[in-house]
Design an enzyme around this catalytic site. Structure first.
Site, PDB file in Angstrom:
ATOM      1  N   GLU A  88      75.080 -21.001 -64.064  1.00 19.39           N
ATOM      2  CA  GLU A  88      76.416 -21.789 -64.727  1.00 19.39           C
ATOM      3  C   GLU A  88      76.668 -23.242 -64.559  1.00 19.39           C
ATOM      4  O   GLU A  88      77.748 -23.757 -64.711  1.00 19.39           O
ATOM      5  CB  GLU A  88      77.613 -20.686 -64.551  1.00 19.39           C
ATOM      6  CG  GLU A  88      77.258 -19.372 -64.667  1.00 19.39           C
ATOM      7  CD  GLU A  88      76.811 -18.895 -66.030  1.00 19.39           C
ATOM      8  OE1 GLU A  88      76.920 -19.708 -67.317  1.00 19.39           O
ATOM      9  OE2 GLU A  88      76.112 -18.047 -66.200  1.00 19.39           O
TER      10      GLU A  88
ATOM     11  N   GLY B 159      78.058 -14.327 -72.012  1.00 16.47           N
ATOM     12  CA  GLY B 159      76.803 -14.696 -72.676  1.00 16.47           C
ATOM     13  C   GLY B 159      75.514 -14.109 -72.111  1.00 16.47           C
ATOM     14  O   GLY B 159      75.685 -12.640 -72.190  1.00 16.47           O
TER      15      GLY B 159
END
Length: 174
Positions: free
Chosen positions: A68, A9
């Protein structure tokens, strides 16, 4: 100790940490999907944005700590650099994944139509900026690497169409 982190990502274009080496590659058996809610970077708790996670999918490949934190699973997988390779270039790379288990992952949004996801992305914005910028930056970074991810490209195009229609509607109102 050597630690490899797989970026699928925003880590592709904006690592946010120092690294000694970068290797372009892919993992097998997963594909990228916009199913994870972002309430801390690309949206808010009231209006979450959408970011990518990985979903197991036989036969598919996917190219390419604080940031994350909304991903509840950490797995170690093999990284390949050649499509026909049976031996990985690197074994045991760390991959963050958002599980679909709502008990463990309160921000999992799950599947939705392209139209629904695009509507949500067009309106979501968080401390890291508009959700649409995440989509467009990911598309651009993947294309630069030579990766045409159908899910990302279709969603980016749907978001562009929504933005184009919204601008037209806004200009007609004025």
């Amino acid at each position: 100790m050597v630690l490899w982190v797989f970026g699928y990502g925003s880590l592709i274009w904006k690592a946010g940490f120092h690294y000694d080496d970068r290797l372009i590659g892919f993992i097998k058996g997963y594909h990228r999907v916009f199913y994870q809610g972002s309430t801390d970077h690309r949206g808010t708790p009231e209006y979450p944005g959408r970011t990518v996670t990985l979903e197991p999918c036989d036969g598919e490949v996917c190219y390419l700590e604080v940031r994350e934190k909304q991903y509840d699973m950490q797995v170690y997988l093999d990284l390949f650099t050649e499509p026909d390779a049976s031996t990985p270039a690197v074994s045991g790379i760390l991959v963050y994944i958002a599980s679909p288990d709502k008990k463990l992952n309160k921000n999992y949004l799950g599947p939705a139509s392209m139209e629904e996801m695009a509507n949500q992305i067009v309106h979501a914005e968080g401390p890291s900026g508009p959700n649409r910028d995440y989509v467009f930056q990911l598309e651009k970074a993947l294309l630069k690497l030579g990766c045409e991810d159908k899910h990302v490209m279709e969603l980016a195009e749907t978001v562009r169409q929504k933005l184009s229609g919204r601008e037209l509607t806004n200009s007609q109102v004025e």
